[in-house]
Design a protein around this motif. Structure first.
Motif, PDB file in Angstrom:
ATOM      1  N   LEU A   1     -14.165  -1.468   7.500  1.00  0.00           N
ATOM      2  CA  LEU A   1     -13.708  -0.604   8.466  1.00  0.00           C
ATOM      3  C   LEU A   1     -12.230  -0.812   8.758  1.00  0.00           C
ATOM      4  O   LEU A   1     -11.373  -1.978   8.333  1.00  0.00           O
ATOM      5  N   TYR A   2     -11.353   0.375   8.633  1.00  0.00           N
ATOM      6  CA  TYR A   2     -10.024   0.441   8.613  1.00  0.00           C
ATOM      7  C   TYR A   2      -9.393   1.343   9.710  1.00  0.00           C
ATOM      8  O   TYR A   2      -9.785   2.520   9.693  1.00  0.00           O
ATOM      9  N   LEU A   3      -8.543   0.755  10.355  1.00  0.00           N
ATOM     10  CA  LEU A   3      -8.013   1.599  11.703  1.00  0.00           C
ATOM     11  C   LEU A   3      -6.691   1.421  11.412  1.00  0.00           C
ATOM     12  O   LEU A   3      -5.877   0.244  11.328  1.00  0.00           O
ATOM     13  N   VAL A   4      -5.897   2.588  11.792  1.00  0.00           N
ATOM     14  CA  VAL A   4      -4.471   2.796  11.497  1.00  0.00           C
ATOM     15  C   VAL A   4      -3.818   3.635  12.460  1.00  0.00           C
ATOM     16  O   VAL A   4      -4.458   4.675  12.464  1.00  0.00           O
ATOM     17  N   ALA A   5      -2.832   3.350  13.290  1.00  0.00           N
ATOM     18  CA  ALA A   5      -2.048   4.188  14.151  1.00  0.00           C
ATOM     19  C   ALA A   5      -0.711   4.170  13.841  1.00  0.00           C
ATOM     20  O   ALA A   5       0.192   3.205  13.660  1.00  0.00           O
ATOM     21  N   GLU A   6      -0.081   5.219  14.065  1.00  0.00           N
ATOM     22  CA  GLU A   6       1.414   5.331  14.077  1.00  0.00           C
ATOM     23  C   GLU A   6       1.884   6.161  15.193  1.00  0.00           C
ATOM     24  O   GLU A   6       1.417   7.297  15.500  1.00  0.00           O
ATOM     25  N   TYR A   7       2.805   5.462  15.863  1.00  0.00           N
ATOM     26  CA  TYR A   7       3.716   6.222  17.008  1.00  0.00           C
ATOM     27  C   TYR A   7       4.927   6.469  16.594  1.00  0.00           C
ATOM     28  O   TYR A   7       5.749   5.526  16.209  1.00  0.00           O
ATOM     29  N   VAL A   8       5.562   7.732  17.024  1.00  0.00           N
ATOM     30  CA  VAL A   8       6.726   8.169  16.390  1.00  0.00           C
ATOM     31  C   VAL A   8       7.589   8.102  17.992  1.00  0.00           C
ATOM     32  O   VAL A   8       7.431   9.063  18.753  1.00  0.00           O
ATOM     33  N   PHE A   9       8.487   7.215  17.939  1.00  0.00           N
ATOM     34  CA  PHE A   9       9.177   7.210  19.171  1.00  0.00           C
ATOM     35  C   PHE A   9      10.568   8.280  19.014  1.00  0.00           C
ATOM     36  O   PHE A   9      10.685   8.837  20.096  1.00  0.00           O
ATOM     37  N   SER A  10      11.121   8.472  18.046  1.00  0.00           N
ATOM     38  CA  SER A  10      12.056   9.503  17.751  1.00  0.00           C
ATOM     39  C   SER A  10      12.083   9.818  16.256  1.00  0.00           C
ATOM     40  O   SER A  10      11.183   9.507  15.713  1.00  0.00           O
ATOM     41  N   GLU A  11      12.931  10.862  16.107  1.00  0.00           N
ATOM     42  CA  GLU A  11      12.881  11.386  14.809  1.00  0.00           C
ATOM     43  C   GLU A  11      13.695  10.271  13.684  1.00  0.00           C
ATOM     44  O   GLU A  11      13.511  10.204  12.644  1.00  0.00           O
ATOM     45  N   HIS A  12      14.216   8.947  14.411  1.00  0.00           N
ATOM     46  CA  HIS A  12      14.762   7.888  13.687  1.00  0.00           C
ATOM     47  C   HIS A  12      13.649   6.742  13.686  1.00  0.00           C
ATOM     48  O   HIS A  12      14.028   6.010  12.810  1.00  0.00           O
ATOM     49  N   THR A  13      12.736   6.619  14.655  1.00  0.00           N
ATOM     50  CA  THR A  13      12.027   5.424  14.741  1.00  0.00           C
ATOM     51  C   THR A  13      10.539   5.600  14.672  1.00  0.00           C
ATOM     52  O   THR A  13      10.135   6.536  15.484  1.00  0.00           O
ATOM     53  N   ALA A  14       9.949   4.782  13.842  1.00  0.00           N
ATOM     54  CA  ALA A  14       8.125   4.824  13.971  1.00  0.00           C
ATOM     55  C   ALA A  14       7.743   3.476  13.759  1.00  0.00           C
ATOM     56  O   ALA A  14       8.346   2.727  13.104  1.00  0.00           O
ATOM     57  N   ILE A  15       6.594   3.188  14.542  1.00  0.00           N
ATOM     58  CA  ILE A  15       5.874   1.922  14.170  1.00  0.00           C
ATOM     59  C   ILE A  15       4.360   2.243  13.922  1.00  0.00           C
ATOM     60  O   ILE A  15       3.889   3.311  14.436  1.00  0.00           O
ATOM     61  N   THR A  16       3.962   1.691  13.072  1.00  0.00           N
ATOM     62  CA  THR A  16       2.628   1.844  12.464  1.00  0.00           C
ATOM     63  C   THR A  16       1.880   0.290  12.711  1.00  0.00           C
ATOM     64  O   THR A  16       2.379  -0.701  12.411  1.00  0.00           O
ATOM     65  N   LEU A  17       0.625   0.362  13.231  1.00  0.00           N
ATOM     66  CA  LEU A  17      -0.083  -0.668  13.513  1.00  0.00           C
ATOM     67  C   LEU A  17      -1.586  -0.656  12.914  1.00  0.00           C
ATOM     68  O   LEU A  17      -2.267   0.775  12.762  1.00  0.00           O
ATOM     69  N   GLY A  18      -2.159  -1.577  12.135  1.00  0.00           N
ATOM     70  CA  GLY A  18      -3.296  -1.435  11.221  1.00  0.00           C
ATOM     71  C   GLY A  18      -4.116  -2.522  11.193  1.00  0.00           C
ATOM     72  O   GLY A  18      -3.692  -3.603  11.169  1.00  0.00           O
ATOM     73  N   HIS A  19      -5.189  -2.423  11.010  1.00  0.00           N
ATOM     74  CA  HIS A  19      -6.342  -3.447  10.681  1.00  0.00           C
ATOM     75  C   HIS A  19      -7.478  -2.925  10.080  1.00  0.00           C
ATOM     76  O   HIS A  19      -7.926  -1.928  10.017  1.00  0.00           O
ATOM     77  N   SER A  20      -7.622  -4.013   8.778  1.00  0.00           N
ATOM     78  CA  SER A  20      -9.020  -3.322   7.849  1.00  0.00           C
ATOM     79  C   SER A  20      -9.760  -4.752   8.069  1.00  0.00           C
ATOM     80  O   SER A  20      -9.173  -5.928   8.131  1.00  0.00           O
ATOM     81  N   TYR A  21     -11.141  -4.521   8.116  1.00  0.00           N
ATOM     82  CA  TYR A  21     -11.997  -5.715   7.617  1.00  0.00           C
ATOM     83  C   TYR A  21     -13.147  -5.331   6.611  1.00  0.00           C
ATOM     84  O   TYR A  21     -13.797  -4.250   6.765  1.00  0.00           O
ATOM     85  N   ASN A  22     -13.161  -6.223   5.580  1.00  0.00           N
ATOM     86  CA  ASN A  22     -14.131  -5.684   4.655  1.00  0.00           C
ATOM     87  C   ASN A  22     -14.897  -7.145   4.243  1.00  0.00           C
ATOM     88  O   ASN A  22     -14.558  -8.400   3.954  1.00  0.00           O
ATOM     89  N   LEU A  23     -16.351  -6.905   4.452  1.00  0.00           N
ATOM     90  CA  LEU A  23     -17.303  -7.842   4.191  1.00  0.00           C
ATOM     91  C   LEU A  23     -18.083  -7.582   2.966  1.00  0.00           C
ATOM     92  O   LEU A  23     -18.809  -6.513   3.063  1.00  0.00           O
ATOM     93  N   ASN A  24     -18.110  -8.586   2.043  1.00  0.00           N
ATOM     94  CA  ASN A  24     -18.968  -8.366   1.024  1.00  0.00           C
ATOM     95  C   ASN A  24     -19.989  -9.449   1.163  1.00  0.00           C
ATOM     96  O   ASN A  24     -19.663 -10.802   0.926  1.00  0.00           O
ATOM     97  N   LYS A  25     -21.289  -9.152   0.953  1.00  0.00           N
ATOM     98  CA  LYS A  25     -22.481 -10.026   1.050  1.00  0.00           C
ATOM     99  C   LYS A  25     -23.249 -10.019  -0.021  1.00  0.00           C
ATOM    100  O   LYS A  25     -23.568  -8.781  -0.432  1.00  0.00           O
ATOM    101  N   VAL A  26     -23.490 -10.839  -0.841  1.00  0.00           N
ATOM    102  CA  VAL A  26     -24.033 -10.818  -2.191  1.00  0.00           C
ATOM    103  C   VAL A  26     -25.113 -12.258  -2.217  1.00  0.00           C
ATOM    104  O   VAL A  26     -25.036 -13.156  -1.914  1.00  0.00           O
ATOM    105  N   ASP A  27     -26.427 -11.479  -2.431  1.00  0.00           N
ATOM    106  CA  ASP A  27     -27.318 -12.388  -2.692  1.00  0.00           C
ATOM    107  C   ASP A  27     -27.622 -12.432  -4.393  1.00  0.00           C
ATOM    108  O   ASP A  27     -27.326 -11.512  -4.860  1.00  0.00           O
ATOM    109  N   GLY A  28     -27.803 -13.657  -4.765  1.00  0.00           N
ATOM    110  CA  GLY A  28     -27.896 -13.835  -6.143  1.00  0.00           C
ATOM    111  C   GLY A  28     -26.540 -13.894  -6.941  1.00  0.00           C
ATOM    112  O   GLY A  28     -26.504 -13.214  -7.979  1.00  0.00           O
ATOM    113  N   SER A  29     -25.672 -14.459  -6.170  1.00  0.00           N
ATOM    114  CA  SER A  29     -24.378 -14.628  -6.978  1.00  0.00           C
ATOM    115  C   SER A  29     -24.346 -15.601  -7.810  1.00  0.00           C
ATOM    116  O   SER A  29     -24.669 -16.744  -7.533  1.00  0.00           O
TER     117      SER A  29
END
Length: 696
Positions: free
Chosen positions: A224-252
């Motif tokens: 799951l990857y979520l990202v958002a960007e807010y543009v305060f003005s033509e000069h300033t922007a902030i980006t917030l994001g989060h990713s979660y990756n789960l690998n489950k392996v049987d027989g490793s």
């Protein structure tokens, strides 16, 4: 050791259907925006790239070899994991020593620095855990050699920069469903668009389940990857994001198959053979949270700030099997069951200023920044002391070996802890000395405080170093340029030697000269000669009491690389790379790291027939020459040179719907996945998968 039972294929299909319906409903709710997104198939990156210098240079202008794998390449050849992507990347080898712990090499040395959006620190544990998904990435840029400006903490091999997907204002997205060999079933969804005034968002979701060609192995991957960007003005922007990756392996796998029988002759098993028992598993959670601020100070200057927290948590129970079996009876193998837990957290802050200035009647570029990283890593092993180092029966490959409970243990003697504080200041300027000649000067000052232990041995060390960077580029004309660069690096290591003493810091440098060719702004070619040196590098020695131990050795490598990537006319996209390692030598002049191929070629291309505009045809060839390992003077195991051929075909049924068929290892070539260790398992046989994709 209780594990959650995987969902059945039918249950998984129901869940994926609900997700697909939800995305479809989102598009239907906005009929005005429910249009097919034009997919521009462009291989590589002909635009700006900050990966090597943090200056706004194109790949053509950068005085190093920069390899770019773009999103279309990932989609065309179904490069859905990091391991698949780097195996496709020219000049990089993927050393699958185990199924879920991987090393990477380039130019003869291990790749130990991986970045996200230009910010990162080396592998604290020296290798990769799990198999992260690539659905998060827009493209991946690989800087060959030492990248002393963006990270002085590396090897003179390569630095891999993963560039994540970002939100768009226009509503767009896709949903795909894949099915293929080994009962593989995968759903991937991506939706991006406006969330309100000046706010854009994007969400990527992946669910994949599969059996394996290896006995008893099953994979369950969630992203799951979520990202958002807010543009305060033509000069300033902030980006917030989060990713979660789960690998489950049987027989490793822990370790792999023996390479020799007890009489010294080479083993030869079925491709599916595995030493993993039925109860073995390895779960790896990768999560990343980041915040990025971009502020335009003026027409010429900008400020960038990034905060990131990366976490890796591993829970596993495996059995390391070693020894040399009798050729007739199969007896002679020994088992070491092990429960291993790992918890690593990286907190990183990076702030840099970049822009241009006037001097002596010309415009020049400048970049100045600071970086801080706090790393905490803790891993511990637990053993069944009654079973450990017990002889196994002749059926050791059947997976029936059972063990009791794993006993409590002392963290100091059966684990490792590493706490690191990284501080660095970096500066670079690109001076335009004439219309044709530019000079790049820079340096990075770093201090690393490392405190901890490794399996009963103190592993603390402090190091401070200033590494220089020097590069020049001379444009002969608008389509050809000559370049040269030199950079240094150093790498604190948490390895221990065979006497369980801390290995300390590795230091190295890389020098490169070459030529770059700009082919109608649609493709870039690079021809490079390089020489790399690395001292006190941790080279795997042996597993001693369940601990990987390393020798500190000095190496030199030299060779040449030729790369071409981009579009050729309107009908072809191409990516080609040939790497020639003239030698990788140790202090005594002997060839070392012989598991790294001295010659390697990777070629991929897509043809778009004008008579059938809905059809795309593609092929990929990966070839390497002979490699070998000599764990003892009288023992030598070779992997003869081989080629792997992948094919794909895609048909655009409409503006929104496409169907693709991918096949890998078409000739079903039997080959060892790596000779990095004195054990190995076999690479994947021929596999196929079909993908149905709906875009809007």
């Amino acid at each position: 050791m209780l594990r959650t039972k995987p969902l059945s294929a039918a249950a998984l299909a129901v869940k994926l259907s609900f997700i697909s319906i939800a995305i479809s409903h989102s598009a239907a709710a906005n009929p005005a925006n429910n249009q097919a997104v034009e997919v521009i198939q462009v291989y590589g990156n002909q635009g700006a790239s900050r990966s090597a210098t943090k200056l706004d240079l194109t790949v053509y202008e950068t005085p190093q070899t920069v390899t770019v794998v773009s999103r279309p390449q990932m989609d065309d050849f179904a490069l859905r994991s990091v391991n698949d992507l780097l195996a496709y990347t020219p000049g990089v080898t993927v050393e699958k020593v185990e199924t879920d712990r991987i090393y990477y090499t380039a130019r003869g040395f291990d790749v130990v620095n991986f970045q996200y959006d230009g910010i990162g620190v080396p592998f604290s544990a020296g290798l990769s855990h799990g198999n992260p998904d690539t659905a998060v990435f827009e493209r991946v840029e690989v800087i060959k050699g030492a990248a002393g400006l963006v990270t002085g903490l590396a090897n003179p091999s390569a630095t891999v920069n993963y560039l994540r997907k970002r939100p768009s204002e226009q509503l767009s997205g896709y949903a795909s469903l894949s099915a293929g060999s080994d009962s593989r079933l995968r759903f991937e969804g991506d939706v991006s668009g406006s969330l309100g005034a000046n706010l854009n968002g994007r969400a990527v979701v992946v669910k994949e389940r599969a059996d394996s060609y290896l006995d008893r192995k099953e994979d369950d991957n969630s992203l799951l990857y979520l990202v958002a960007e807010y543009v305060f003005s033509e000069h300033t922007a902030i980006t917030l994001g989060h990713s979660y990756n789960l690998n489950k392996v049987d027989g490793s796998l822990s370790g792999a198959l023996p390479l020799f029988y007890s009489d010294g002759s080479p083993t030869d098993f079925d491709v599916a053979t595995s030493t993993a028992p039925e109860w073995a598993y390895r779960d790896v959670k990768n999560s990343q949270t980041f915040a990025e601020l971009r502020h335009q100070l003026s027409d010429n200057w900008s400020l960038n700030a990034l905060l990131s927290e990366n976490k890796v948590v591993q829970d596993s129970a495996v059995m390391y099997v070693y020894g040399a079996p009798d050729k007739q009876t199969g007896l002679g193998m020994i088992g070491l069951p092990n429960q291993y837990d790992l918890d690593e957290t990286q907190r990183i802050a990076d702030l840099y200023l970049s822009g241009s200035y006037s001097l002596f009647g010309r415009q020049h570029e400048l970049m100045l920044g600071v970086n801080y990283a706090h790393i905490e890593l803790f891993g511990q092993s637990f053993y069944d002391n009654e079973f450990s180092d017990s002889a196994l029966g002749a059926d050791w490959a059947a997976g029936k070996t059972q063990v009791g409970d794993f006993d409590a243990s002392d963290p100091y003697s059966s684990g490792h802890q590493d706490k690191q504080i990284h501080r660095s200041v970096y500066l670079a300027t690109r001076l335009h000395l004439s219309d044709a000649f530019s000079l790049l000067l820079g340096a990075r000052n770093m201090s690393v405080a490392q405190h901890g232990y490794s399996y009963g041995t103190d592993a603390s060390s402090d190091a401070t170093e200033t590494v220089p960077y020097l590069g020049g580029l001379y444009e002969l004309n608008e389509n050809m340029a000559l370049y040269a660069s030199y950079s240094e690096v150093f790498t604190p290591q948490s390895f221990v030697d065979p006497d369980f003493q801390a290995l300390g810091v590795a230091k190295g440098n890389n020098a490169e000269i070459g030529a770059k060719f700009n082919l109608n702004n649609n493709a870039t070619a690079t021809l490079a000669l390089f020489r790399a040196d690395l001292k006190n590098v941790g080279e795997f020695a042996a597993v001693n009491n369940g601990v990987n131990t390393y020798h500190g050795l000095d190496y030199q490598s030299d060779g040449a690389e030729l790369e071409l990537v981009g579009s050729i006319g309107d009908a072809f996209n191409i990516s080609f790379g040939y790497t020639w390692l003239n030698s990788v030598e140790g202090n005594d002049g002997q060839q070392v790291r012989t598991y790294v191929p001295r010659n390697m070629a990777k070629l991929s291309g897509v043809y778009y027939p004008s008579s059938l505009p809905a059809l795309s045809l593609g092929a990929s060839l990966k070839w390497q020459d002979d490699i070998y390992i000599e764990p003892q003077p009288a023992l030598r195991r070779e992997q003869p040179g081989y080629a792997l051929i992948d094919l794909f075909v895609r048909y655009e049924a409409s503006d929104n719907l496409s169907l693709a068929l991918n096949a890998s290892n078409m000739t079903d070539k039997k080959h060892l996945a790596s000779l990095y260790w004195d054990q190995a398992f076999y690479g994947a046989p021929r596999q196929v998968q079909a993908t149905l994709t709906w875009r809007y």
